[in-house]
Design an enzyme around this catalytic site. Structure first.
Site, mmCIF file in Angstrom:
data_model
loop_
_atom_site.group_PDB
_atom_site.id
_atom_site.type_symbol
_atom_site.label_atom_id
_atom_site.label_comp_id
_atom_site.label_asym_id
_atom_site.label_seq_id
_atom_site.Cartn_x
_atom_site.Cartn_y
_atom_site.Cartn_z
ATOM 1 N N SER A 44 0.814 -1.213 0.000
ATOM 2 C CA SER A 44 0.000 0.000 0.000
ATOM 3 C C SER A 44 0.848 1.265 0.000
ATOM 4 C CB SER A 44 -0.906 -0.002 1.236
ATOM 5 O OG SER A 44 -1.568 1.241 1.376
ATOM 6 N N GLN A 66 -0.354 -0.698 -4.470
ATOM 7 C CA GLN A 66 -1.678 -0.089 -4.369
ATOM 8 C C GLN A 66 -1.547 1.403 -4.101
ATOM 9 O OE1 GLN A 66 -4.233 -1.556 -1.281
ATOM 10 N NE2 GLN A 66 -5.921 -0.189 -1.831
ATOM 11 N N TYR A 68 -3.096 5.037 -3.321
ATOM 12 C CA TYR A 68 -4.152 5.958 -2.911
ATOM 13 C C TYR A 68 -3.787 7.293 -3.564
ATOM 14 C CZ TYR A 68 -6.079 2.757 0.566
ATOM 15 O OH TYR A 68 -6.675 1.685 1.183
ATOM 16 N N THR A 94 -6.759 2.550 -5.973
ATOM 17 C CA THR A 94 -7.895 2.471 -5.057
ATOM 18 C C THR A 94 -8.978 3.435 -5.515
ATOM 19 O OG1 THR A 94 -6.267 2.165 -3.310
ATOM 20 C CG2 THR A 94 -8.553 2.520 -2.624
ATOM 21 N N ARG A 103 -15.060 4.899 10.622
ATOM 22 C CA ARG A 103 -14.564 3.629 11.153
ATOM 23 C C ARG A 103 -14.715 3.614 12.674
ATOM 24 N NH1 ARG A 103 -9.487 2.609 6.965
ATOM 25 N NH2 ARG A 103 -10.786 2.790 5.093
ATOM 26 N N LYS A 162 -9.194 -1.252 -7.748
ATOM 27 C CA LYS A 162 -9.646 -1.937 -6.529
ATOM 28 C C LYS A 162 -10.808 -1.180 -5.911
ATOM 29 C CE LYS A 162 -8.081 -3.625 -2.025
ATOM 30 N NZ LYS A 162 -8.953 -2.835 -1.131
ATOM 31 N N HIS A 186 -13.708 -2.959 0.638
ATOM 32 C CA HIS A 186 -12.729 -2.365 1.542
ATOM 33 C C HIS A 186 -12.867 -2.938 2.958
ATOM 34 C CE1 HIS A 186 -9.798 1.040 1.079
ATOM 35 N NE2 HIS A 186 -9.658 0.769 2.364
ATOM 36 N N ASP A 217 -11.583 -9.592 -3.211
ATOM 37 C CA ASP A 217 -10.939 -9.230 -1.945
ATOM 38 C C ASP A 217 -12.015 -9.047 -0.889
ATOM 39 O OD1 ASP A 217 -8.870 -8.020 -0.118
ATOM 40 O OD2 ASP A 217 -10.133 -6.256 -0.406
ATOM 41 N N GLY A 218 -11.818 -9.684 0.269
ATOM 42 C CA GLY A 218 -12.740 -9.457 1.383
ATOM 43 C C GLY A 218 -13.596 -10.656 1.715
ATOM 44 N N GLY A 240 -6.687 -10.454 3.642
ATOM 45 C CA GLY A 240 -6.258 -9.337 4.466
ATOM 46 C C GLY A 240 -6.206 -9.712 5.932
#
Length: 291
Positions: A44, A66, A68, A94, A103, A162, A186, A217-218, A240
């Site tokens: 990342s 990855q 951002y 991303t 969060r 992603k 995510h 993913d996830g 992850g």
């Protein structure tokens, strides 16, 4: 069952269907285990190790980067050219984080990466140095589909998006000539009540019509989860949280155990469904609810 069930991602042959997704806190244990297992590791923008240290720790590992997207285009260009020169094999952009979601677990646990995460690869182009930022950099909330042509103009790396969850965005990804899609919500941390990645997978796979590769993913926790994702059209899955759990349990050996458990479960699931190779895994294995 045919055990050597390899997959080809963007022309690269991998030993397993399991890949490790990017985490902000990169460790040498992540990297060494991924290299030993012959699987891809996504690094990342917010990795806590420098890119040079990552390459030095696992020089033979398969690495994707990855991004951002930062508001400063020159900084994005600097980072992309750096990872390309260091041998990273793909650029993962991303697209589901124009800003950080609410969060609540981070708030409850008083986790504030914005203040505590040292970003060793984000410097100030204006000042002509590579001094690290001490706080997480801003994310460009204005990025749009038309910006992809700029990224394509500055790198020869395959570009993967992603965070795609819908048919419409999958079709736009194909239209804009990206090389792949990672279907991801995510980790459920961006927006409450979005679909699970596995629930969005079928729609996305149908939309791209085989023109580009689709990954998941996830939510992958068992070998059965891997089987279901491949049956629904994913080329591979990314991991992850399970990697972090293994790391917390026993460091590098814990990560290795997690990967071995999942691969063994996956091979067992293949055997019990009559699949002798990955090529024999099909949508016919999945029974959908009639409700």
């Amino acid at each position: 069952m045919h055990e050597s069930s390899c997959l080809s991602l963007l022309g690269i042959l991998l030993k397993a269907e399991l890949m490790t997704a990017s985490r902000g806190m990169t460790t040498s244990q992540h990297l060494k285990t991924a290299q030993a297992a012959g699987i891809c590791y996504i690094t990342s923008t917010y990795a806590s190790c420098s890119l040079e240290d990552i390459v030095a720790t696992a020089p033979g590992g398969l690495r994707w980067f990855q991004l951002y997207v930062h508001p400063n285009r020159q900084l994005n260009k600097q980072l992309i050219q750096k990872v390309e020169s260091l041998g990273f094999k793909a650029l993962v952009i991303t697209v589901d984080a124009p800003k950080i979601g609410n969060r609540r677990h981070n708030i409850t646990n008083q986790v504030n990466l914005m203040k505590n995460l040292l970003l060793k690869d984000l410097g100030s182009p204006e000042k002509g140095n590579l001094m690290p930022y001490l706080q997480m950099s801003p994310i460009d909330s204005s990025i749009c589909w038309d910006d992809l042509s700029w990224f394509q103009s500055i790198t020869r790396l395959p570009i993967i998006l992603k965070g795609i969850l819908t048919k419409e965005d999958a079709e736009l990804a194909v239209k804009h000539n990206v090389h792949g899609i990672i279907v991801s919500n995510h980790g459920g941390r961006q927006l409450d009540e979005v679909p699970a990645s596995i629930d969005a997978l079928t729609e996305v796979v149908a939309a791209v019509k085989g023109k580009i590769e689709v990954y998941l993913d996830g939510g992958v926790r068992t070998g059965n989860d891997v089987l279901k994702a491949l049956a629904l059209g994913a080329k591979c899955v990314f991991l992850g949280r399970p990697i972090l759990w293994g790391l917390a349990y026993k460091g590098e050996h814990g990560v290795e155990e997690v990967l071995n458990i999942l691969k063994n479960e996956f091979h067992t699931s293949m055997t019990l469904t009559g699949c002798r190779s990955v090529a024999e895994i099909s949508r016919d294995l999945i029974q959908f609810s009639r409700l």
